[in-house]
Design a protein around this motif. Sequence first.
Motif, PDB file in Angstrom:
ATOM      1  N   LEU A 159     -28.099 -29.291  17.991  1.00  0.00           N
ATOM      2  CA  LEU A 159     -27.564 -28.124  17.295  1.00  0.00           C
ATOM      3  C   LEU A 159     -28.616 -27.485  16.397  1.00  0.00           C
ATOM      4  O   LEU A 159     -28.725 -26.254  16.314  1.00  0.00           O
ATOM      5  N   ARG A 160     -29.399 -28.312  15.750  1.00  0.00           N
ATOM      6  CA  ARG A 160     -30.424 -27.785  14.843  1.00  0.00           C
ATOM      7  C   ARG A 160     -31.470 -26.983  15.623  1.00  0.00           C
ATOM      8  O   ARG A 160     -31.907 -25.915  15.178  1.00  0.00           O
ATOM      9  N   TRP A 161     -31.855 -27.488  16.794  1.00  0.00           N
ATOM     10  CA  TRP A 161     -32.836 -26.761  17.602  1.00  0.00           C
ATOM     11  C   TRP A 161     -32.261 -25.447  18.119  1.00  0.00           C
ATOM     12  O   TRP A 161     -32.915 -24.397  18.066  1.00  0.00           O
ATOM     13  N   LEU A 162     -31.023 -25.490  18.627  1.00  0.00           N
ATOM     14  CA  LEU A 162     -30.408 -24.290  19.200  1.00  0.00           C
ATOM     15  C   LEU A 162     -30.165 -23.203  18.153  1.00  0.00           C
ATOM     16  O   LEU A 162     -30.109 -22.022  18.492  1.00  0.00           O
ATOM     17  N   SER A 163     -30.011 -23.602  16.892  1.00  0.00           N
ATOM     18  CA  SER A 163     -29.688 -22.637  15.836  1.00  0.00           C
ATOM     19  C   SER A 163     -30.869 -22.346  14.914  1.00  0.00           C
ATOM     20  O   SER A 163     -30.696 -21.659  13.905  1.00  0.00           O
ATOM     21  N   GLY A 164     -32.043 -22.874  15.237  1.00  0.00           N
ATOM     22  CA  GLY A 164     -33.173 -22.686  14.340  1.00  0.00           C
ATOM     23  C   GLY A 164     -32.933 -23.304  12.976  1.00  0.00           C
ATOM     24  O   GLY A 164     -33.312 -22.729  11.959  1.00  0.00           O
ATOM     25  N   GLY A 165     -32.299 -24.484  12.971  1.00  0.00           N
ATOM     26  CA  GLY A 165     -31.970 -25.128  11.695  1.00  0.00           C
ATOM     27  C   GLY A 165     -30.824 -24.444  10.976  1.00  0.00           C
ATOM     28  O   GLY A 165     -30.805 -24.377   9.747  1.00  0.00           O
ATOM     29  N   PHE A 166     -29.852 -23.936  11.762  1.00  0.00           N
ATOM     30  CA  PHE A 166     -28.712 -23.198  11.199  1.00  0.00           C
ATOM     31  C   PHE A 166     -29.220 -22.036  10.345  1.00  0.00           C
ATOM     32  O   PHE A 166     -28.886 -21.876   9.179  1.00  0.00           O
ATOM     33  N   ALA A 167     -30.018 -21.222  10.988  1.00  0.00           N
ATOM     34  CA  ALA A 167     -30.709 -20.123  10.306  1.00  0.00           C
ATOM     35  C   ALA A 167     -29.719 -19.070   9.818  1.00  0.00           C
ATOM     36  O   ALA A 167     -28.621 -18.908  10.354  1.00  0.00           O
ATOM     37  N   SER A 168     -30.135 -18.344   8.818  1.00  0.00           N
ATOM     38  CA  SER A 168     -29.327 -17.244   8.291  1.00  0.00           C
ATOM     39  C   SER A 168     -29.733 -15.902   8.892  1.00  0.00           C
ATOM     40  O   SER A 168     -29.109 -14.885   8.592  1.00  0.00           O
ATOM     41  N   GLN A 169     -30.774 -15.904   9.741  1.00  0.00           N
ATOM     42  CA  GLN A 169     -31.255 -14.680  10.370  1.00  0.00           C
ATOM     43  C   GLN A 169     -31.282 -14.853  11.888  1.00  0.00           C
ATOM     44  O   GLN A 169     -31.553 -15.945  12.396  1.00  0.00           O
ATOM     45  N   PRO A 170     -31.020 -13.790  12.637  1.00  0.00           N
ATOM     46  CA  PRO A 170     -31.026 -13.881  14.098  1.00  0.00           C
ATOM     47  C   PRO A 170     -32.436 -14.039  14.640  1.00  0.00           C
ATOM     48  O   PRO A 170     -33.418 -13.679  13.988  1.00  0.00           O
ATOM     49  N   PHE A 171     -32.535 -14.578  15.855  1.00  0.00           N
ATOM     50  CA  PHE A 171     -33.835 -14.680  16.516  1.00  0.00           C
ATOM     51  C   PHE A 171     -33.638 -14.797  18.030  1.00  0.00           C
ATOM     52  O   PHE A 171     -32.549 -15.120  18.509  1.00  0.00           O
ATOM     53  N   VAL A 172     -34.700 -14.528  18.755  1.00  0.00           N
ATOM     54  CA  VAL A 172     -34.758 -14.740  20.204  1.00  0.00           C
ATOM     55  C   VAL A 172     -36.062 -15.460  20.492  1.00  0.00           C
ATOM     56  O   VAL A 172     -37.131 -15.035  20.055  1.00  0.00           O
ATOM     57  N   GLN A 173     -35.956 -16.561  21.234  1.00  0.00           N
ATOM     58  CA  GLN A 173     -37.137 -17.324  21.646  1.00  0.00           C
ATOM     59  C   GLN A 173     -36.963 -17.715  23.105  1.00  0.00           C
ATOM     60  O   GLN A 173     -36.271 -18.684  23.425  1.00  0.00           O
ATOM     61  N   GLY A 174     -37.552 -16.926  23.990  1.00  0.00           N
ATOM     62  CA  GLY A 174     -37.439 -17.225  25.411  1.00  0.00           C
ATOM     63  C   GLY A 174     -36.003 -17.190  25.885  1.00  0.00           C
ATOM     64  O   GLY A 174     -35.328 -16.165  25.792  1.00  0.00           O
ATOM     65  N   ARG A 175     -35.500 -18.315  26.373  1.00  0.00           N
ATOM     66  CA  ARG A 175     -34.135 -18.409  26.900  1.00  0.00           C
ATOM     67  C   ARG A 175     -33.113 -18.767  25.825  1.00  0.00           C
ATOM     68  O   ARG A 175     -31.988 -19.139  26.141  1.00  0.00           O
ATOM     69  N   LEU A 176     -33.486 -18.643  24.568  1.00  0.00           N
ATOM     70  CA  LEU A 176     -32.596 -18.974  23.464  1.00  0.00           C
ATOM     71  C   LEU A 176     -32.451 -17.762  22.548  1.00  0.00           C
ATOM     72  O   LEU A 176     -33.440 -17.177  22.117  1.00  0.00           O
ATOM     73  N   ALA A 177     -31.204 -17.384  22.263  1.00  0.00           N
ATOM     74  CA  ALA A 177     -30.932 -16.297  21.325  1.00  0.00           C
ATOM     75  C   ALA A 177     -29.883 -16.759  20.329  1.00  0.00           C
ATOM     76  O   ALA A 177     -28.962 -17.512  20.682  1.00  0.00           O
ATOM     77  N   TYR A 178     -30.014 -16.288  19.102  1.00  0.00           N
ATOM     78  CA  TYR A 178     -29.147 -16.742  18.011  1.00  0.00           C
ATOM     79  C   TYR A 178     -28.748 -15.537  17.165  1.00  0.00           C
ATOM     80  O   TYR A 178     -29.578 -14.676  16.859  1.00  0.00           O
ATOM     81  N   ARG A 179     -27.471 -15.482  16.829  1.00  0.00           N
ATOM     82  CA  ARG A 179     -26.960 -14.429  15.974  1.00  0.00           C
ATOM     83  C   ARG A 179     -26.073 -15.032  14.885  1.00  0.00           C
ATOM     84  O   ARG A 179     -25.527 -16.123  15.048  1.00  0.00           O
ATOM     85  N   VAL A 180     -25.910 -14.288  13.807  1.00  0.00           N
ATOM     86  CA  VAL A 180     -25.039 -14.676  12.696  1.00  0.00           C
ATOM     87  C   VAL A 180     -23.931 -13.629  12.609  1.00  0.00           C
ATOM     88  O   VAL A 180     -24.212 -12.442  12.439  1.00  0.00           O
ATOM     89  N   LEU A 181     -22.680 -14.071  12.742  1.00  0.00           N
ATOM     90  CA  LEU A 181     -21.560 -13.142  12.866  1.00  0.00           C
ATOM     91  C   LEU A 181     -20.627 -13.223  11.660  1.00  0.00           C
ATOM     92  O   LEU A 181     -20.249 -14.310  11.219  1.00  0.00           O
ATOM     93  N   ASP A 182     -20.235 -12.049  11.161  1.00  0.00           N
ATOM     94  CA  ASP A 182     -19.220 -11.972  10.119  1.00  0.00           C
ATOM     95  C   ASP A 182     -17.863 -12.298  10.720  1.00  0.00           C
ATOM     96  O   ASP A 182     -17.485 -11.742  11.762  1.00  0.00           O
ATOM     97  N   ALA A 183     -17.149 -13.224  10.097  1.00  0.00           N
ATOM     98  CA  ALA A 183     -15.825 -13.603  10.586  1.00  0.00           C
ATOM     99  C   ALA A 183     -14.696 -13.044   9.723  1.00  0.00           C
ATOM    100  O   ALA A 183     -13.521 -13.243  10.040  1.00  0.00           O
ATOM    101  N   THR A 184     -15.040 -12.326   8.646  1.00  0.00           N
ATOM    102  CA  THR A 184     -13.986 -11.809   7.762  1.00  0.00           C
ATOM    103  C   THR A 184     -13.346 -10.555   8.334  1.00  0.00           C
ATOM    104  O   THR A 184     -12.237 -10.196   7.945  1.00  0.00           O
TER     105      THR A 184
END
Length: 276
Positions: free
Chosen positions: A30-55
């Motif tokens: 989980l830490r690798w897939l999320s960049g250490g549970f990052a607070s900012q989005p990123f894309v690295q090759g075949r991995l993309a991560y976003r932070v979504l508002d749930a409110t």
Amino acid sequence: MGVLALLFVDGLGLSDDPRSPLRGLELPTLRWLSGGFASQPFVQGRLAYRVLDATLGVEGLPQSGTGQTTLLTGTNAAQLLGHHQGPHPLSRLQGLLRVGSLQVWGRARGLEVIHANGYRPEYLERALSSRRNLLSAFGYAARAAGLELRALEDPLALAPAFWAEPERAGERLAGLAQGHDWVVLESWALDYFAHREPARLPERFTELDRFLRGWLEANPAATLLLTSDHGNAEEPWHPQHTRNPVPLIAFGPLAPTLPPMSSLTDVAPWVRQVLG
């Protein structure tokens, strides 16, 4: 057109608090897939991560009924109602799911769609015979789309949690993705234990991490999508949902196409784009 497998993890928010399991447990996958549970989005090759508002721009604590309906339709269900609603979708949300959920949409376009959750037979019998909806938004959308709700012993079903061999369960989800276009597995364990048995949350987080390792080791051609409806388990020192953002992880060939996202409303339009 690609293949998507959604692992929906109920109650997984993001927190920088050092008391959070996200900060204290190892969770290497989980830490690798999320960049250490990052607070900012990123894309690295075949991995993309976003932070979504749930409110969803609505006061109060986010709830599963409106959050999940929003994820599955792209419509801001909480704004539509004027409040957050959970855990099971009531009549207005049911109407949204019958018309606009990704499961209904996918079936209408001839996609091979599967709701992979396995249910205890006694619960399944009660849910299908009750006049009141006892299903989550995911289960309700599956039924509205004419998909089979499967008992645990069904060979095409997966337990939503408590995997005796988590890596093997992750491999099995990858295997289901080989024969379908859109696969959905709804895991509710984090939310359940955060409400009822927070002392056992480390077991559930570790189980999830090992499940994801099994998916990665299987190396399927499908893209894995992981997200949540609201925070909860990231703050086990209280039993309530949180207003924290939730992560979205995409891993696989479709990940580089993931657009900028900021809200639960952004997920369904992208799924329609890549599967349509």
